[in-house]
Design a protein around this motif. Structure first.
Motif, PDB file in Angstrom:
ATOM      1  N   ILE A   4      48.849  43.814  45.630  1.00  0.00           N
ATOM      2  CA  ILE A   4      49.347  45.209  45.876  1.00  0.00           C
ATOM      3  C   ILE A   4      48.240  46.132  46.620  1.00  0.00           C
ATOM      4  CG2 ILE A   4      50.513  44.536  43.211  1.00  0.00           C
ATOM      5  CD1 ILE A   4      49.093  46.696  41.900  1.00  0.00           C
ATOM      6  N   ASP A   5      47.168  45.465  46.446  1.00  0.00           N
ATOM      7  CA  ASP A   5      45.761  46.652  47.097  1.00  0.00           C
ATOM      8  C   ASP A   5      46.005  47.008  48.241  1.00  0.00           C
ATOM      9  OD1 ASP A   5      43.968  47.826  45.226  1.00  0.00           O
ATOM     10  OD2 ASP A   5      43.875  45.702  44.463  1.00  0.00           O
ATOM     11  N   GLU A   6      46.566  45.957  48.912  1.00  0.00           N
ATOM     12  CA  GLU A   6      47.263  45.541  50.592  1.00  0.00           C
ATOM     13  C   GLU A   6      48.211  46.859  50.896  1.00  0.00           C
ATOM     14  OE1 GLU A   6      48.053  41.889  51.841  1.00  0.00           O
ATOM     15  OE2 GLU A   6      45.605  41.501  51.285  1.00  0.00           O
ATOM     16  N   ILE A   7      49.429  46.918  50.149  1.00  0.00           N
ATOM     17  CA  ILE A   7      50.453  47.762  49.793  1.00  0.00           C
ATOM     18  C   ILE A   7      49.956  49.294  49.405  1.00  0.00           C
ATOM     19  CG2 ILE A   7      52.600  47.690  49.487  1.00  0.00           C
ATOM     20  CD1 ILE A   7      52.855  45.424  48.565  1.00  0.00           C
ATOM     21  N   ARG A   8      48.767  49.438  48.283  1.00  0.00           N
ATOM     22  CA  ARG A   8      48.950  50.600  47.972  1.00  0.00           C
ATOM     23  C   ARG A   8      47.792  51.135  48.912  1.00  0.00           C
ATOM     24  NH1 ARG A   8      44.087  53.147  45.019  1.00  0.00           N
ATOM     25  NH2 ARG A   8      45.224  54.814  43.374  1.00  0.00           N
ATOM     26  N   ILE A 246      54.910  50.445  41.948  1.00  0.00           N
ATOM     27  CA  ILE A 246      54.026  50.242  41.215  1.00  0.00           C
ATOM     28  C   ILE A 246      52.225  49.818  42.295  1.00  0.00           C
ATOM     29  CG2 ILE A 246      53.357  47.867  39.816  1.00  0.00           C
ATOM     30  CD1 ILE A 246      56.248  47.068  39.632  1.00  0.00           C
ATOM     31  N   ALA A 247      52.552  49.409  42.755  1.00  0.00           N
ATOM     32  CA  ALA A 247      51.631  49.110  43.870  1.00  0.00           C
ATOM     33  C   ALA A 247      50.268  51.203  44.187  1.00  0.00           C
ATOM     34  CB  ALA A 247      51.417  49.321  45.064  1.00  0.00           C
ATOM     35  N   ILE A 248      51.303  51.940  44.118  1.00  0.00           N
ATOM     36  CA  ILE A 248      51.000  53.236  44.591  1.00  0.00           C
ATOM     37  C   ILE A 248      50.359  53.649  43.904  1.00  0.00           C
ATOM     38  CG2 ILE A 248      50.983  55.943  44.773  1.00  0.00           C
ATOM     39  CD1 ILE A 248      52.950  54.178  47.244  1.00  0.00           C
ATOM     40  N   PHE A 249      50.646  53.456  42.484  1.00  0.00           N
ATOM     41  CA  PHE A 249      50.186  54.176  41.280  1.00  0.00           C
ATOM     42  C   PHE A 249      49.633  52.953  40.804  1.00  0.00           C
ATOM     43  CE2 PHE A 249      53.191  57.221  42.767  1.00  0.00           C
ATOM     44  CZ  PHE A 249      52.729  58.712  42.295  1.00  0.00           C
ATOM     45  N   LYS A 250      48.628  52.373  40.997  1.00  0.00           N
ATOM     46  CA  LYS A 250      48.321  51.506  40.427  1.00  0.00           C
ATOM     47  C   LYS A 250      47.357  51.677  38.899  1.00  0.00           C
ATOM     48  CE  LYS A 250      43.953  49.927  41.855  1.00  0.00           C
ATOM     49  NZ  LYS A 250      42.919  48.608  42.883  1.00  0.00           N
ATOM     50  N   TYR A 251      47.315  52.510  38.738  1.00  0.00           N
ATOM     51  CA  TYR A 251      46.261  53.273  37.915  1.00  0.00           C
ATOM     52  C   TYR A 251      47.326  53.836  36.308  1.00  0.00           C
ATOM     53  CZ  TYR A 251      42.413  52.425  40.296  1.00  0.00           C
ATOM     54  OH  TYR A 251      41.259  52.053  41.853  1.00  0.00           O
ATOM     55  N   LEU A 266      59.843  40.653  40.330  1.00  0.00           N
ATOM     56  CA  LEU A 266      59.175  40.462  40.360  1.00  0.00           C
ATOM     57  C   LEU A 266      57.312  39.743  39.913  1.00  0.00           C
ATOM     58  CD1 LEU A 266      58.737  44.159  39.385  1.00  0.00           C
ATOM     59  CD2 LEU A 266      58.101  43.352  41.703  1.00  0.00           C
ATOM     60  N   ASP A 267      57.772  38.843  38.761  1.00  0.00           N
ATOM     61  CA  ASP A 267      57.315  38.200  38.395  1.00  0.00           C
ATOM     62  C   ASP A 267      57.130  36.613  39.578  1.00  0.00           C
ATOM     63  OD1 ASP A 267      56.997  39.233  35.850  1.00  0.00           O
ATOM     64  OD2 ASP A 267      58.473  37.077  34.950  1.00  0.00           O
ATOM     65  N   ALA A 268      58.214  36.477  39.845  1.00  0.00           N
ATOM     66  CA  ALA A 268      57.896  35.846  41.141  1.00  0.00           C
ATOM     67  C   ALA A 268      56.544  36.048  42.785  1.00  0.00           C
ATOM     68  CB  ALA A 268      58.438  35.112  41.836  1.00  0.00           C
ATOM     69  N   MET A 269      56.577  37.508  42.328  1.00  0.00           N
ATOM     70  CA  MET A 269      55.073  37.272  43.805  1.00  0.00           C
ATOM     71  C   MET A 269      54.391  37.332  42.968  1.00  0.00           C
ATOM     72  SD  MET A 269      57.013  41.510  44.637  1.00  0.00           S
ATOM     73  CE  MET A 269      58.786  41.393  45.339  1.00  0.00           C
ATOM     74  N   GLN A 270      54.330  37.118  41.532  1.00  0.00           N
ATOM     75  CA  GLN A 270      52.545  37.002  41.073  1.00  0.00           C
ATOM     76  C   GLN A 270      51.417  38.199  41.849  1.00  0.00           C
ATOM     77  OE1 GLN A 270      51.317  33.041  42.465  1.00  0.00           O
ATOM     78  NE2 GLN A 270      53.091  31.836  40.773  1.00  0.00           N
ATOM     79  N   LEU A 271      52.147  39.649  41.064  1.00  0.00           N
ATOM     80  CA  LEU A 271      50.921  41.017  41.569  1.00  0.00           C
ATOM     81  C   LEU A 271      49.302  41.158  41.040  1.00  0.00           C
ATOM     82  CD1 LEU A 271      53.683  43.218  41.029  1.00  0.00           C
ATOM     83  CD2 LEU A 271      53.840  41.612  43.098  1.00  0.00           C
ATOM     84  N   SER A 272      48.635  40.920  41.760  1.00  0.00           N
ATOM     85  CA  SER A 272      47.682  41.019  41.519  1.00  0.00           C
ATOM     86  C   SER A 272      47.237  42.328  42.763  1.00  0.00           C
ATOM     87  CB  SER A 272      47.469  39.285  41.742  1.00  0.00           C
ATOM     88  OG  SER A 272      46.940  39.303  43.458  1.00  0.00           O
ATOM     89  N   SER A 273      45.393  42.575  41.909  1.00  0.00           N
ATOM     90  CA  SER A 273      44.660  43.407  42.326  1.00  0.00           C
ATOM     91  C   SER A 273      44.229  43.000  42.971  1.00  0.00           C
ATOM     92  CB  SER A 273      44.646  44.840  41.400  1.00  0.00           C
ATOM     93  OG  SER A 273      43.790  45.473  41.942  1.00  0.00           O
ATOM     94  N   HIS A 274      43.316  42.540  43.789  1.00  0.00           N
ATOM     95  CA  HIS A 274      41.388  41.894  43.381  1.00  0.00           C
ATOM     96  C   HIS A 274      41.855  40.886  42.954  1.00  0.00           C
ATOM     97  CE1 HIS A 274      40.069  46.047  45.606  1.00  0.00           C
ATOM     98  NE2 HIS A 274      40.273  46.025  44.334  1.00  0.00           N
ATOM     99  N   GLY A 275      42.734  40.190  43.047  1.00  0.00           N
ATOM    100  CA  GLY A 275      42.638  38.945  42.969  1.00  0.00           C
ATOM    101  C   GLY A 275      43.227  38.348  40.785  1.00  0.00           C
ATOM    102  N   VAL A 276      43.129  39.585  40.187  1.00  0.00           N
ATOM    103  CA  VAL A 276      43.627  39.648  38.795  1.00  0.00           C
ATOM    104  C   VAL A 276      44.593  40.612  38.368  1.00  0.00           C
ATOM    105  CG1 VAL A 276      43.019  41.177  36.780  1.00  0.00           C
ATOM    106  CG2 VAL A 276      40.772  40.697  38.114  1.00  0.00           C
ATOM    107  N   PRO A 277      45.526  39.245  37.743  1.00  0.00           N
ATOM    108  CA  PRO A 277      46.830  39.708  37.709  1.00  0.00           C
ATOM    109  C   PRO A 277      47.520  41.775  37.234  1.00  0.00           C
ATOM    110  CG  PRO A 277      46.796  38.036  36.501  1.00  0.00           C
ATOM    111  CD  PRO A 277      45.424  38.225  37.291  1.00  0.00           C
ATOM    112  N   VAL A 278      47.848  42.141  37.059  1.00  0.00           N
ATOM    113  CA  VAL A 278      48.477  43.452  37.171  1.00  0.00           C
ATOM    114  C   VAL A 278      48.960  43.619  36.209  1.00  0.00           C
ATOM    115  CG1 VAL A 278      48.053  44.235  39.064  1.00  0.00           C
ATOM    116  CG2 VAL A 278      50.660  43.648  39.136  1.00  0.00           C
TER     117      VAL A 278
END
Length: 376
Positions: A4-8, A246-251, A266-278
């Motif tokens: 998500i950080d790439e999008i964010r 979800i990506a922009i406001f990750k905090y 969204l589950d199928a996308m396996q969202l992560s931030s720096h390799g850690v699941p969000v």
């Protein structure tokens, strides 16, 4: 897996978002989710796509209790109603909703409880058309023209809405959005013929400018952004717009109304931030989440408002605004105050993917200053 950080990071850089790291609690609901927008020989699968809204209410900080019982009492909601929805507050289309005394109570309650509104507004039809103009402007490569890109896209949307059936017949015949390179000149020629027939829906100068850009486009060797996609599929799903928030406001914390299809996507996308699941978002049953119930009413109202602007000529919008009085005028003033407060809190709370001509109608109706569309 999607980071998500790439999008964010791309969104923060593109729009200069300075408060994306702030901590908020968002409640989300949606309206006018048509699942897909596609073409067949008979036309669109949805005759007149309404404006999709993902939004609701938001407050600063971590989740806190929201007591809506006083609001239910003030609006005289029957105890048998296990949750409140727009139908309990007001009924009808946008101008009819504004006549509701209960809507005054509802809008006042939001501001009195330290809440503001947020929303992402998407016009599915406009979204489906902008790649035509992006392809042409990218191909022409003139920076001076790029400053008018939003107006040119708005004018093209206005033109192609006039006779939507005729537009979609052309799109189907050319397999849009997969128009083969060899057919792109003929496709643009079809758009020019539509402009010749219906150009009087645009101001004269706008029509002339659109014609000039389309004529330049027909001579380009290729139009990159309308080739190589699934033929006749204009919009696959709405999960990307959830992902964006979800990506922009990750905090922040995001509490979303349970939509099985969106959850699964969204589950199928396996969202992560720096390799850690969000883990900063969850889906919930609206009956157990007062914030989602309030959001249902917010998105219903905002959705009807934006659909009204998309479907109504500017002159009629102006007349309707001038005629407002009493309860209707009070509701518009309260709605404007809420939207202004949201913008002042965080500019990223309000996002439009729609024609600037329709956003101009909103500004006209809410008495916001300036009209970027008219300043062409």
């Amino acid at each position: 897996m999607i980071d998500i950080d790439e999008i964010r990071d791309a969104q923060i850089q593109a729009y200069g978002l300075s408060k994306a790291n702030c901590i908020y609690t968002f409640y989300h609901d949606e309206t006018n989710n048509i699942k897909k927008l596609r073409l067949d020989a008979q036309g669109l699968n949805v005759a007149e796509p309404a404006i999709f809204i993902l939004g609701g209410i938001v407050h600063e900080g971590m989740p806190r209790p929201l007591d809506i019982q006083p609001l239910r009492n003030a609006m005289r909601i029957q105890p048998s109603a296990d949750e409140i929805k727009l139908k309990h507050v007001a009924k009808g289309e946008f101008l009819e909703l504004l006549k509701s005394e209960k809507l005054i109570t509802f809008l006042q309650w939001i501001s009195e409880n330290g809440l503001v509104v947020h929303y992402h507004a998407l016009d599915p039809l406009h979204w489906s058309l902008v790649d035509i103009m992006d392809s042409i402007l990218y191909g022409i490569g003139q920076p001076r023209l790029m400053q008018f890109h939003a107006v040119l896209k708005a004018d093209l949307t206005t033109l192609l809405r006039v006779n939507l059936a005729a537009t979609m017949e052309v799109f189907f015949r050319y397999n849009y959005p997969d128009v083969a390179t060899k057919n792109q000149r003929a496709f643009v020629d079809e758009l020019l013929r539509l402009l010749e027939r219906n150009g009087d829906v645009l101001p004269e100068f706008n029509a002339m400018m659109l014609k000039g850009v389309l004529q330049a486009g027909r001579n380009l060797p290729n139009l990159d952004f309308i080739e190589g996609f699934t033929p006749h599929l204009l919009l696959e799903n709405f999960a990307a717009f959830y992902l964006n928030r979800i990506a922009i406001f990750k905090y922040s914390n995001h509490i979303l109304d349970m939509e099985d299809s969106i959850r699964d996507e969204l589950d199928a996308m396996q969202l992560s931030s720096h390799g850690v699941p969000v883990t900063h978002f969850r889906f919930a049953d609206s009956k157990s989440e007062p914030g989602i119930q309030v959001s249902d009413i917010v998105v219903g109202l905002i959705g009807k408002m934006h659909s009204y602007f998309a479907q109504t000529p500017r002159e009629k919008v102006a007349k309707a605004r001038d005629a407002l009085q009493g309860t209707s005028l009070k509701n518009v003033e309260l709605l404007k105050a809420l939207i202004d407060a949201s913008h002042d809190t965080n500019v990223a709370f309000l996002h439009h993917i729609s024609s600037v001509a329709d956003v101009d109608k909103m500004n006209l109706f809410l008495r916001n200053g300036g009209s970027p569309y008219e300043d062409l």
